[in-house]
Write an enzyme that holds these catalytic residues in place. Structure first.
Site: not given
Length: 325
Positions: A29, A82-83, A58-60, A86-87, A129
């Site tokens: 992202e 990204q953070f 924006l889609a992990e 979000f994994i 985050h």
């Protein structure tokens, strides 16, 4: 040698590998024109083009799935999450697919993927985050977990991770991106995965740690030295596989140890380190191995973050406990 902070060293590692291997790709992202939320990939799209360094939705889960698909086709993806918080949306792709690929295909396919993500406290970031989630991945067979603590290691470890034929979860502490500069060789070099580093030698107690806690532990060791206590500080660097040989060698010398981590206490890396010490070096211990960790709560809000994280004072207190046992 060049002087780099950790962010620049990580970027330089990716630049080296993009030049060396046309199968290396970077995506995530805002990693392209913007260069990522922390500008770690800044300038790489301009240098190597939009087909090598590109943005994703924006889609992990999509980022992880694309990395798996590219990996089995011979590419070497560097997928940025990204953070760290979000994994969760990508854990199926990371653990169920990438980590098991070589096993479930009988060695026909592998997943030479690096999942990069920033993490870590002390920066007063928003919820989800900063959590230290390495324990989730350490328990998962087939994926290596790497946490550098300085620019030199960050570049060498990342190059090794990109060249590895198995997936690597590469965690970059937010508080270390701009913390300090150090000498970093230009061009390519590697730091071997699975090898710890003795940051500071000592004879009285071993402090085992990784990431930002390396620097917290060194501060504690410097204070302890003023009291005549010589603490050995070991940077684990790679959490899976764990360099138990270096750990045991230090335990045989000091006979006492503590483990410091930024993740919550229960079922984390510290617990695994202690278990392996008990299996392989218990007769060399003069005291139980203690843990210095945050409490078993959700990550603290920014207002009380400093009280939640490990501090030099808490490390010193626990060192004295094992010395007085």
């Amino acid at each position: 040698m060049a002087q780099m902070n950790m962010k620049e060293a990580i970027r330089d590692a990716m630049r080296v590998e993009l030049k060396r291997d046309p199968n290396v790709l970077i995506f995530g992202e805002d990693v392209g024109n913007v260069g990522g939320v922390f500008r770690v990939t800044e300038g790489l799209q301009k240098e190597f083009g939009e087909e090598r360094v590109f943005d994703t939705p924006l889609a992990e889960s999509a980022i992880g799935g694309m990395a798996v698909g590219l990996g089995v086709q011979g590419f070497r993806p560097i997928a940025e999450i990204q953070f760290v918080g979000f994994i969760f949306e990508a854990l199926d792709q990371m653990i169920v697919q990438a980590a098991r690929m070589r096993y479930r295909s009988g060695g026909r396919y592998n997943s030479p993927i690096v999942f990069r993500t920033p993490f870590g406290g002390g920066v007063k970031a928003a919820e989800l985050h900063t959590d230290a989630l390495e324990g989730l991945l350490v328990q998962s067979p087939g994926i290596k977990v790497v946490v550098p603590s300085n620019p030199y290691d960050a570049k060498g470890l990342l190059i090794s991770a990109i060249r590895d034929n198995d997936p690597v979860f590469f965690m970059e502490h937010l508080n270390l991106y701009h913390a300090f500069r150090a000498e970093v060789p230009e061009g390519e070099y590697t730091v071997e995965l699975g090898k710890a580093n003795v940051v500071r030698e000592g004879s009285d107690v071993t402090i085992l740690t990784y990431g930002m806690c390396v620097h917290t532990s060194v501060k504690a060791a410097e204070q302890l030295e003023k009291e005549g206590i010589q603490a050995e500080v070991i940077d684990l660097r790679t959490l899976n596989p764990l360099d138990i040989d270096t750990i045991v060698a230090s335990i045989k010398k000091t006979n006492r140890a503590i483990v410091v981590q930024e993740a919550q206490k229960t079922a984390g890396v510290a617990a695994e380190v202690i278990a392996q010490i008990n299996e392989k070096a218990i007769l060399h211990l003069e005291a139980p191995v203690l843990r210095v960790t945050p409490p078993d709560t959700v990550y603290a809000f920014a207002q009380i973050e400093d009280a939640w994280l490990p501090t030099p004072e808490r490390i010193i207190t626990n060192v004295k406990k094992v010395l007085e046992f």
